[in-house]
Design an enzyme around this catalytic site. Structure first.
Site, PDB file in Angstrom:
ATOM      1  N   THR A 219      72.677 -21.440 -31.662  1.00 27.61           N
ATOM      2  CA  THR A 219      72.536 -21.157 -32.960  1.00 27.61           C
ATOM      3  C   THR A 219      71.164 -21.381 -33.478  1.00 27.61           C
ATOM      4  O   THR A 219      70.203 -22.187 -32.719  1.00 27.61           O
ATOM      5  CB  THR A 219      73.253 -22.413 -33.729  1.00 27.61           C
ATOM      6  N   ASP A 250      79.784 -26.140 -38.929  1.00 26.77           N
ATOM      7  CA  ASP A 250      79.020 -26.729 -39.771  1.00 26.77           C
ATOM      8  C   ASP A 250      77.883 -25.784 -40.435  1.00 26.77           C
ATOM      9  O   ASP A 250      77.376 -26.120 -41.466  1.00 26.77           O
ATOM     10  CB  ASP A 250      78.132 -27.990 -39.299  1.00 26.77           C
ATOM     11  N   THR A 270      72.298 -28.159 -35.398  1.00 27.45           N
ATOM     12  CA  THR A 270      72.932 -27.168 -34.384  1.00 27.45           C
ATOM     13  C   THR A 270      73.640 -28.433 -33.639  1.00 27.45           C
ATOM     14  O   THR A 270      73.277 -29.345 -33.210  1.00 27.45           O
ATOM     15  CB  THR A 270      71.847 -26.526 -33.573  1.00 27.45           C
ATOM     16  N   GLY A 273      80.028 -28.471 -34.436  1.00 20.09           N
ATOM     17  CA  GLY A 273      80.133 -28.442 -35.675  1.00 20.09           C
ATOM     18  C   GLY A 273      81.082 -29.438 -36.324  1.00 20.09           C
ATOM     19  O   GLY A 273      80.696 -29.929 -37.412  1.00 20.09           O
TER      20      GLY A 273
HETATM   21  N1  ASP Z   1      76.902 -25.897 -34.825  1.00 19.89           N
HETATM   22  C1  ASP Z   1      77.611 -24.638 -34.570  1.00 19.89           C
HETATM   23  C2  ASP Z   1      78.949 -24.805 -34.615  1.00 19.89           C
HETATM   24  O1  ASP Z   1      79.630 -25.706 -34.698  1.00 19.89           O
HETATM   25  C3  ASP Z   1      77.235 -24.362 -32.913  1.00 19.89           C
HETATM   26  C4  ASP Z   1      75.951 -24.585 -32.458  1.00 19.89           C
HETATM   27  O2  ASP Z   1      74.920 -25.333 -33.174  1.00 19.89           O
HETATM   28  O3  ASP Z   1      75.732 -24.545 -31.411  1.00 19.89           O
HETATM   29  O4  ASP Z   1      79.384 -23.455 -35.025  1.00 19.89           O
END
Ligand code: ASP
Length: 354
Positions: A219, A250, A270, A273
């Site tokens: 992300t 998130d 990141t 989430g």
């Molecule tokens: N936070 C992101 C999600 O849960 C994934 C990530 O940050 O790697 O969609």
């Protein structure tokens, strides 16, 4: 004699005052000049947090990541240096990362259980506390731009799926063919998870096995302070490999994945989430500063090293405060990250202990 004395006094008063005024003007001008000269700015980015270990990385891949992080942050830095806004810096920096197959956003997004790509993004303006977000879009090359347009050109904060894309079409966005988002390694990651799921039909595959261990993190996010004293943050992602049922993480949720407030800081998150939503990570960091008087670093540490892991989650954040202090806090083995200050000093790192 009295008359001469009176003239003298009046002359002295007038001349003296004028002189003081000039002095005052000079002081004002010079302090104004110092203020302008010293106007601080800065930028910080991430390209995802997770099990990023040196032993699993080869030199050329490491160089590719660092080169792309440098390219992205330099775009934002130049905008800020030339007096552009933090919102411009955030969107243009994220665009570079969205266009790179190295990261899990835009081109390079991870695959859903059904083998498609569903993209989420959000952005927030610390000056106005205005915000925009999109979730589950499938044909938008740069979801952060659409999030920006939701903020600027609609009455809403968050649009989802086909409705968000209809809105994009009214603004003349090109609808990308879904094949644009295909990358071999992301597809293979999904296949590995699916095989594992199929081999475990009698055993329920844990959420962690299914999502986290097999996810390739990546992300992207950015937080910036511009010369006008305005903060902004943005985040863009493909979510998590093998997500289903229109799962939303998130990243597009204001307060969880993204938050900015000129009174405190700008944050992009990141990680896992679900835990970041439950911990309201980005807003909590800002709130700890606002209500408890914590520094950015103290607040980031409290949330990322204590609160999120206490629930069982992992990940990290990048953030910048109103004075240009930066935090890059994570509780995983690594986080792709970079920061650049007003002097042009650049830091790029990947692993925990470097
Ligand atoms: N936070 C992101 C999600 O849960 C994934 C990530 O940050 O790697 O969609």
């Amino acid at each position: 004699m009295i008359k001469t004395l009176t003239y003298f006094c009046v002359f002295f008063l007038l001349f003296g005052c004028k002189n003081n005024e000039n002095q005052h003007d000079r002081n004002e001008n010079s302090s104004q000049k110092t203020l302008n000269e010293e106007k601080n700015f800065g930028i910080v980015i991430h390209g995802g947090a997770g099990t990023i270990l040196k032993k699993n990385m080869n030199d050329s891949l490491e160089t590719a990541y660092k080169t792309k992080l440098k390219e992205a942050i330099s775009v934002g830095y130049e905008i800020l240096k030339n007096g552009g806004t933090s919102l411009e810096a955030v969107t243009h920096t994220i665009n570079v990362l969205e266009d790179s197959p190295l990261f899990n956003s835009g081109k390079g997004a991870v695959f859903t259980h059904e083998g498609s790509n569903e993209l989420d993004a959000s952005i927030m303006d610390g000056k106005t506390l205005n915000a925009g977000a999109v979730a589950g879009v499938k044909h938008i090359k740069n979801p952060i731009n659409l999030a920006f347009d939701v903020m600027e050109k609609s009455e809403h904060v968050m649009l989802y799926g086909s409705g968000a894309e209809e809105f994009a079409q009214t603004l003349g966005y090109k609808m990308m063919d879904t094949s644009y988002f295909y990358t071999q390694n992301r597809y293979e990651s999904l296949q590995k998870v699916l095989i594992k799921e199929n081999n475990n039909t009698n055993e329920q595959v844990s959420f962690e096995d299914s999502f986290i261990k097999n996810s390739k993190f990546g992300t992207v996010g950015c937080a910036a302070l511009d010369k006008h004293g305005n903060l902004a943050a943005g985040t863009s992602t493909g979510g998590m490999t093998n997500k289903r049922w229109n799962r939303i993480g998130d990243s597009p949720i204001i307060g969880a994945g993204t938050y900015a407030n000129n009174a405190t800081c700008a944050v992009s998150a990141t990680g896992w989430g679900e835990y970041f939503i439950r911990s309201v990570v980005a807003y909590d960091i800002s709130a700890l500063m606002e209500y408890k008087g914590l520094s950015l670093q103290e607040a980031a540490k409290e949330v990322i090293q204590r609160k999120v892991p206490a629930l069982g989650g992992d990940g990290g954040i990048v953030a910048i405060d109103k004075d240009g202090n930066v935090a890059m806090e994570f509780n995983t083995a690594g986080m792709y990250r970079a920061t650049m200050n007003a002097k042009g000093e650049l830091i790029i790192k990947i692993y925990k202990d470097e």
